[in-house]
Motif scaffolding. Structure first.
Motif, mmCIF file in Angstrom:
data_model
loop_
_atom_site.group_PDB
_atom_site.id
_atom_site.type_symbol
_atom_site.label_atom_id
_atom_site.label_comp_id
_atom_site.label_asym_id
_atom_site.label_seq_id
_atom_site.Cartn_x
_atom_site.Cartn_y
_atom_site.Cartn_z
ATOM 1 N N PRO A 150 32.015 -15.957 13.666
ATOM 2 C CA PRO A 150 32.524 -14.665 14.144
ATOM 3 C C PRO A 150 32.980 -13.814 12.960
ATOM 4 O O PRO A 150 33.531 -14.325 11.989
ATOM 5 N N LYS A 151 32.748 -12.531 13.039
ATOM 6 C CA LYS A 151 33.070 -11.637 11.931
ATOM 7 C C LYS A 151 34.576 -11.467 11.764
ATOM 8 O O LYS A 151 35.343 -11.712 12.701
ATOM 9 N N MET A 152 34.984 -11.066 10.585
ATOM 10 C CA MET A 152 36.395 -10.762 10.320
ATOM 11 C C MET A 152 36.867 -9.697 11.311
ATOM 12 O O MET A 152 36.183 -8.697 11.532
ATOM 13 N N GLY A 153 38.015 -9.925 11.906
ATOM 14 C CA GLY A 153 38.544 -8.976 12.876
ATOM 15 C C GLY A 153 38.136 -9.276 14.304
ATOM 16 O O GLY A 153 38.651 -8.651 15.243
ATOM 17 N N ALA A 154 37.206 -10.225 14.485
ATOM 18 C CA ALA A 154 36.776 -10.590 15.837
ATOM 19 C C ALA A 154 37.893 -11.351 16.551
ATOM 20 O O ALA A 154 38.670 -12.081 15.927
ATOM 21 N N THR A 155 37.969 -11.177 17.851
ATOM 22 C CA THR A 155 38.935 -11.912 18.669
ATOM 23 C C THR A 155 38.240 -13.111 19.286
ATOM 24 O O THR A 155 37.177 -12.971 19.899
ATOM 25 N N ILE A 156 38.830 -14.292 19.104
ATOM 26 C CA ILE A 156 38.245 -15.500 19.679
ATOM 27 C C ILE A 156 39.248 -16.160 20.620
ATOM 28 O O ILE A 156 40.457 -15.971 20.510
ATOM 29 N N THR A 157 38.723 -16.942 21.543
ATOM 30 C CA THR A 157 39.556 -17.750 22.440
ATOM 31 C C THR A 157 39.508 -19.182 21.960
ATOM 32 O O THR A 157 38.434 -19.698 21.615
ATOM 33 N N PHE A 158 40.662 -19.843 21.920
ATOM 34 C CA PHE A 158 40.715 -21.257 21.552
ATOM 35 C C PHE A 158 41.543 -22.024 22.575
ATOM 36 O O PHE A 158 42.378 -21.455 23.284
ATOM 37 N N GLN A 159 41.276 -23.306 22.682
ATOM 38 C CA GLN A 159 42.049 -24.186 23.556
ATOM 39 C C GLN A 159 42.946 -25.077 22.720
ATOM 40 O O GLN A 159 42.667 -25.354 21.555
ATOM 41 N N TYR A 160 44.032 -25.531 23.332
ATOM 42 C CA TYR A 160 44.960 -26.418 22.634
ATOM 43 C C TYR A 160 45.664 -27.296 23.658
ATOM 44 O O TYR A 160 45.652 -27.016 24.873
ATOM 45 N N ILE A 161 46.261 -28.373 23.177
ATOM 46 C CA ILE A 161 46.964 -29.304 24.064
ATOM 47 C C ILE A 161 48.428 -29.348 23.655
ATOM 48 O O ILE A 161 48.814 -30.065 22.721
ATOM 49 N N GLY A 162 49.247 -28.556 24.305
ATOM 50 C CA GLY A 162 50.672 -28.545 24.015
ATOM 51 C C GLY A 162 50.978 -27.941 22.656
ATOM 52 O O GLY A 162 50.132 -27.299 22.020
ATOM 53 N N LEU A 163 52.214 -28.175 22.193
ATOM 54 C CA LEU A 163 52.685 -27.592 20.938
ATOM 55 C C LEU A 163 53.171 -28.667 19.984
ATOM 56 O O LEU A 163 53.619 -29.749 20.402
ATOM 57 N N THR A 164 53.092 -28.375 18.681
ATOM 58 C CA THR A 164 53.655 -29.276 17.685
ATOM 59 C C THR A 164 55.180 -29.111 17.667
ATOM 60 O O THR A 164 55.729 -28.221 18.310
ATOM 61 N N LYS A 165 55.859 -29.951 16.894
ATOM 62 C CA LYS A 165 57.322 -29.841 16.807
ATOM 63 C C LYS A 165 57.753 -28.524 16.187
ATOM 64 O O LYS A 165 58.896 -28.086 16.351
ATOM 65 N N ASN A 166 56.821 -27.885 15.469
ATOM 66 C CA ASN A 166 57.116 -26.581 14.862
ATOM 67 C C ASN A 166 56.750 -25.409 15.769
ATOM 68 O O ASN A 166 56.904 -24.245 15.384
ATOM 69 N N GLY A 167 56.225 -25.720 16.958
ATOM 70 C CA GLY A 167 55.908 -24.669 17.914
ATOM 71 C C GLY A 167 54.499 -24.118 17.823
ATOM 72 O O GLY A 167 54.149 -23.170 18.526
ATOM 73 N N LEU A 168 53.661 -24.709 16.952
ATOM 74 C CA LEU A 168 52.276 -24.263 16.811
ATOM 75 C C LEU A 168 51.393 -24.902 17.883
ATOM 76 O O LEU A 168 51.712 -25.979 18.395
ATOM 77 N N PRO A 169 50.266 -24.271 18.212
ATOM 78 C CA PRO A 169 49.342 -24.898 19.166
ATOM 79 C C PRO A 169 48.778 -26.189 18.584
ATOM 80 O O PRO A 169 48.323 -26.210 17.442
ATOM 81 N N ARG A 170 48.816 -27.261 19.382
ATOM 82 C CA ARG A 170 48.360 -28.573 18.916
ATOM 83 C C ARG A 170 46.858 -28.744 19.207
ATOM 84 O O ARG A 170 46.377 -28.425 20.282
ATOM 85 N N PRO A 186 43.990 -27.175 18.080
ATOM 86 C CA PRO A 186 43.228 -25.986 18.494
ATOM 87 C C PRO A 186 41.724 -26.210 18.365
ATOM 88 O O PRO A 186 41.253 -26.764 17.370
ATOM 89 N N VAL A 187 40.987 -25.804 19.369
ATOM 90 C CA VAL A 187 39.534 -25.965 19.409
ATOM 91 C C VAL A 187 38.887 -24.621 19.757
ATOM 92 O O VAL A 187 39.277 -23.988 20.745
ATOM 93 N N PHE A 188 37.925 -24.197 18.946
ATOM 94 C CA PHE A 188 37.214 -22.944 19.209
ATOM 95 C C PHE A 188 36.499 -23.036 20.554
ATOM 96 O O PHE A 188 35.817 -24.021 20.846
ATOM 97 N N LEU A 189 36.665 -22.008 21.374
ATOM 98 C CA LEU A 189 36.014 -21.979 22.679
ATOM 99 C C LEU A 189 34.901 -20.943 22.712
ATOM 100 O O LEU A 189 33.766 -21.242 23.046
ATOM 101 N N ARG A 190 35.230 -19.702 22.376
ATOM 102 C CA ARG A 190 34.225 -18.641 22.404
ATOM 103 C C ARG A 190 34.751 -17.400 21.692
ATOM 104 O O ARG A 190 35.958 -17.265 21.495
ATOM 105 N N GLU A 191 33.844 -16.516 21.343
ATOM 106 C CA GLU A 191 34.224 -15.205 20.823
ATOM 107 C C GLU A 191 34.306 -14.236 21.984
ATOM 108 O O GLU A 191 33.478 -14.278 22.893
ATOM 109 N N ARG A 192 35.334 -13.382 21.968
ATOM 110 C CA ARG A 192 35.394 -12.353 22.994
ATOM 111 C C ARG A 192 34.211 -11.426 22.793
ATOM 112 O O ARG A 192 33.976 -10.919 21.717
#
Length: 317
Positions: free
Chosen positions: A276-296, A298-304
């Motif tokens: 995907p080009k710079m500036g493109a919006t993508i959708t990703f999936q994740y399973i819960g959050l890390t202890k720091n609050g980040l998405p655990r 993350p897996v690329f799903l698709r480009e908007r």
């Protein structure tokens, strides 16, 4: 002399007709632009939490299609752009409003987009069906509102128009069984709704999406070179989380200059060569959050998908 007067008059008359024609085209184009800019006020989903008691609610499969709002005349995207659906596709639609998904089938989102995003529609629209989960601005609870469309279809059957089945939830176990059944079939998840709630818009606590995995969006801001078998192609995407989504999905993160994550999983070999080009919006999936609050995980799903008619990721309600 007479010929000169005749041709002069003809030229003036022709000029008048040209003026009228240009004025008509201008008005028609203006009207179409006004339609495209009418952004519908939609119902949006919050995320289900197992602590929420949904006994007595109803559930349905969450279709991974293209979100479309029928305003009685046109099918419109979330951003307010008109879909170029064939006249024969919407010919039997009602005059009242509908909200639903343009759907081809499970795991066929990209193919669905390739059909509905064309400026000139083709015969592939015959494979598309419009699955309705809401009848906006009608009285009563959810089932009462959907019942209005059900009655309409009894009188006027339509090949392309369907009401999404709503099943009553009697226990959390029932919800869990149905979720795993849908996932096993390749579905995305479920939607649970309080059937007593009157029609509302915005992100609702009475309408929830149920998934084993959650999804979010981010904006591509860079690339990380691949290693090993991915030498010479993209190994991962650098992606900036969207502030509005951080507030809602990742509240423990500090805002500051923004939060960047890396997403490598989920990219196909073709996408690694042509990411995907710079500036493109993508959708990703994740399973819960890390202890720091980040998405655990993350897996690329698709480009908007952004098309000439500027339809959005559709299906994301």
């Amino acid at each position: 002399m007479l010929f000169s007067i005749y041709f002069t008059s003809l030229a003036k008359l022709s000029g008048f007709f040209v003026f009228v024609l240009l004025l008509f085209i201008s008005i028609t184009a203006f009207s179409h632009d006004e339609i495209e800019k009418t952004k519908p006020d939609l119902m949006l989903l919050k995320t289900y939490d197992s602590n929420i008691d949904v006994n007595g609610w109803v559930m349905s499969e969450k279709l991974d299609g293209v979100r479309a709002y029928w305003n009685g005349t046109h099918l419109i995207s979330r951003q307010g752009n008109v879909f170029n659906a064939p006249a024969w596709f919407t010919e039997g639609f009602p005059k009242f409003e509908l909200d639903g998904e343009l759907w081809l089938g499970r795991n066929q989102f990209e193919s669905t987009v390739s059909i509905v995003n064309k400026k000139t529609p083709d015969q592939r629209w015959k494979k598309i069906t419009y699955h309705v989960f809401e009848v906006p601005n009608q009285a009563g609870g959810l089932l009462d509102r959907l019942g209005i469309l059900t009655k309409f279809l009894r009188l006027q059957n339509n090949t392309f128009l369907r009401v999404i089945d709503q099943r009553k939830i009697t226990s959390n176990k029932m919800l869990d069984i149905e979720l795993h059944r849908v996932l096993a079939l390749g579905g995305e998840g479920l939607v649970v709704r309080d059937p007593k709630t009157t029609y509302q818009t915005g992100r609702l606590t009475s309408a929830l999406k149920v998934k084993l995995k959650q999804d979010a969006e981010c904006i591509v801001s860079g690339y990380i070179n691949g290693k090993g078998k991915y030498q010479g192609v993209v190994g991962a995407l650098r992606c900036d989380l969207i502030p509005a989504q951080v507030d809602r999905l990742f509240p423990n993160l500090k805002q500051g200059k923004g939060v960047t994550i890396k997403i490598g999983s989920g990219l196909t070999d073709k996408q690694r060569k042509m990411p995907p080009k710079m500036g493109a919006t993508i959708t990703f999936q994740y399973i819960g959050l890390t202890k720091n609050g980040l998405p655990r995980f993350p897996v690329f799903l698709r480009e908007r998908i952004v098309t000439p008619s500027k339809i959005n990721r559709p299906g994301n309600y």
